[in-house]
Each structure stands twice: as C-alpha cells, then as structure tokens.
Design an enzyme around this catalytic site. Structure first.
Site, PDB file in Angstrom:
ATOM      1  N   HIS A  67       4.650  31.751  -3.362  1.00 26.01           N
ATOM      2  CA  HIS A  67       4.075  31.386  -2.070  1.00 26.01           C
ATOM      3  C   HIS A  67       3.673  32.597  -1.246  1.00 26.01           C
ATOM      4  CE1 HIS A  67       4.657  27.072  -2.422  1.00 26.01           C
ATOM      5  NE2 HIS A  67       5.865  27.306  -2.916  1.00 26.01           N
ATOM      6  N   ASN A 116      -0.301  29.457  -6.304  1.00 25.15           N
ATOM      7  CA  ASN A 116       1.055  29.405  -5.751  1.00 25.15           C
ATOM      8  C   ASN A 116       2.102  29.278  -6.847  1.00 25.15           C
ATOM      9  OD1 ASN A 116       1.198  29.716  -2.940  1.00 25.15           O
ATOM     10  ND2 ASN A 116       0.370  27.681  -2.587  1.00 25.15           N
ATOM     11  N   ASP A 146      -5.639  24.851   2.128  1.00 27.54           N
ATOM     12  CA  ASP A 146      -6.512  25.979   1.789  1.00 27.54           C
ATOM     13  C   ASP A 146      -7.969  25.682   2.138  1.00 27.54           C
ATOM     14  OD1 ASP A 146      -6.480  23.989  -0.200  1.00 27.54           O
ATOM     15  OD2 ASP A 146      -7.310  25.360  -1.682  1.00 27.54           O
ATOM     16  N   ASP A 203     -13.230  26.086   0.465  1.00 22.91           N
ATOM     17  CA  ASP A 203     -12.012  25.608  -0.183  1.00 22.91           C
ATOM     18  C   ASP A 203     -11.639  26.592  -1.297  1.00 22.91           C
ATOM     19  OD1 ASP A 203     -10.197  23.034  -0.487  1.00 22.91           O
ATOM     20  OD2 ASP A 203     -10.746  23.641  -2.524  1.00 22.91           O
ATOM     21  N   ASP A 258       0.173  32.863   0.556  1.00 22.88           N
ATOM     22  CA  ASP A 258      -0.007  33.193   1.975  1.00 22.88           C
ATOM     23  C   ASP A 258      -0.944  34.383   2.147  1.00 22.88           C
ATOM     24  OD1 ASP A 258       1.646  31.135   2.695  1.00 22.88           O
ATOM     25  OD2 ASP A 258       3.371  32.394   3.181  1.00 22.88           O
TER      26      ASP A 258
END
Length: 225
Positions: free
Chosen positions: A90, A85, A120, A77, A94
């Site tokens: 974003h 973010n 995630d 995680d 990504d």
C-alpha cells in the site's frame, strides 16, 4: 501640571482601550484563519492534494461557465491499481496516487482544477486554446502519467487511462454529462496506452447512481470494462 503630561494621559488611555479592544479582534482573526484552513483541508484530499468531489465539481462548473470555448474535461484512471497494491504494498500504491495528483495539478496549471473522485480515479478541468494545442497537451499528459514513480524500493512503473470530453465539440456544458462521456471514452480505450475522445452518443450512456452502467462500482459488474 505640565501641558505635555495632560495631553499624554488621555492618549495613553486611548491606546490602552484600543489595545484592549484589539485582543478579542485578534482572537477572532486567528479563529477565522484556522477555520478557513480547516475548511480548505476538508476540500482537499490529503494524499494527492486534489480537490474532493464536491469542491472539484463546483470549481469545474464555474470554469465551464466562464470559458465555454476552450475548456477540456479529463477523467483519469490508474491501470491495474489493485495489482500494484497487491504486488508492491500500500505504501507504493499511495506513492503512485500522490505522484498522479501532483502530475495532474502541474499539467492542469493555475487555471485548471484537479479532483480525486475516489480510489484511483481523478478528474481534471482546464483550459486549452486550440484543437492542435489540445492534442499536444494530451500527449504531454499521457507522457507524464506513464513516468515511473520513485519509491523506497526503486522506480515503480505505472500507467493510466485517460478519457476526454470537449464541451465545445459536444455542444454541451453540463459537467455531469461531460464526465459521463469522458468515462465512456476512457474505458473504451483502457489499456491501449492512448487517450480517448467522447462522442455525442457517449453522453447517452446509461448510468447507475451517476456512474456508467457496467463499470466497476455499479450493479452490473459482469459488464465492467
């Protein structure tokens, strides 16, 4: 008529018939290949290259069935992914997800399988020979997951929490229970910068829709780790 002509004519006709029959067969072959690629794409997450949950679970359970003595299950995680973010955008998020998927796949190797369970959160099933080798491999994994991620704005610092479940140590080879134990150990050591080992009592942790009760995404958010 020349004997050669009499022989050539039937042969040419047969060649024409075979070619004519081959056209639809070729069409079906192309269709089958296209369908196979489409199904394979549906099994994989396009951003990270990891298997989607159902495909991961099928492959991981087969690995567990074939290699009961040396299989390792990990739950990964990313730490503070929402903050990443919010701060960097974003596109950076990504990039972190894509890098994590690639690093996990490289670490798991050809005998392992990587799944993206959602957001995630990733899972890995792979083979590790010995207890000493397992600790070395997990140390390597932590190092890989904490490497900065290259972005257009420069290197981005990332971190991840890892929980592990060793089927042979726990005496169980059912994937749902192993993932639950890995999940408990991951949140127990979250933000410590280390990996955690699942203990037998972790397998009894209560769940909500298959997720540990009290973690984000369950009905008991106030108890989330």
């Amino acid at each position: 008529m020349d004997p050669l002509t009499r022989v050539a004519t039937p042969i040419g006709q047969r060649a024409l018939i075979i070619t004519t029959l081959a056209v639809p067969l070729t069409g079906w072959t192309i269709h089958a290949l296209t369908l196979h690629r489409r199904l394979a794409a549906e099994r994989r997450d396009p951003l990270t290259g990891a298997q989607r949950r159902a495909a991961f679970e099928r492959r991981a359970q087969r690995l567990l069935a074939r290699h009961r003595q040396d299989t390792l299950i990990c739950l990964v995680d990313l730490d503070n992914f929402k903050g990443l973010n919010d701060t960097h955008g974003h596109a950076a998020g990504d990039a972190a997800l894509a890098a994590t998927g690639e690093r996990l796949s490289r670490w798991a190797g050809p005998q392992g399988v990587v799944g993206r369970l959602g957001g995630d959160e990733f899972a890995v099933a792979t083979r590790v020979d010995t207890q000493a080798g397992m600790e070395q491999r997990l140390t390597e994994l932590m190092g890989a997951l904490h490497e900065p991620v290259p972005t257009d704005a420069g290197p981005l610092a990332v971190a991840a929490s890892v929980g592990t479940a060793v089927p042979d140590y726990l005496g169980i080879h059912a994937l749902p229970a192993l993932l639950r134990g890995a999940d408990v150990s991951m949140y127990r050591t979250k933000h410590s910068g280390q990996y955690g080992w699942a203990e037998i009592e972790d397998l009894q942790a209560p769940t909500v829709n298959g997720r540990r009760a009290g973690r984000p995404g369950t009905a008991l958010l106030e108890r989330a780790a």
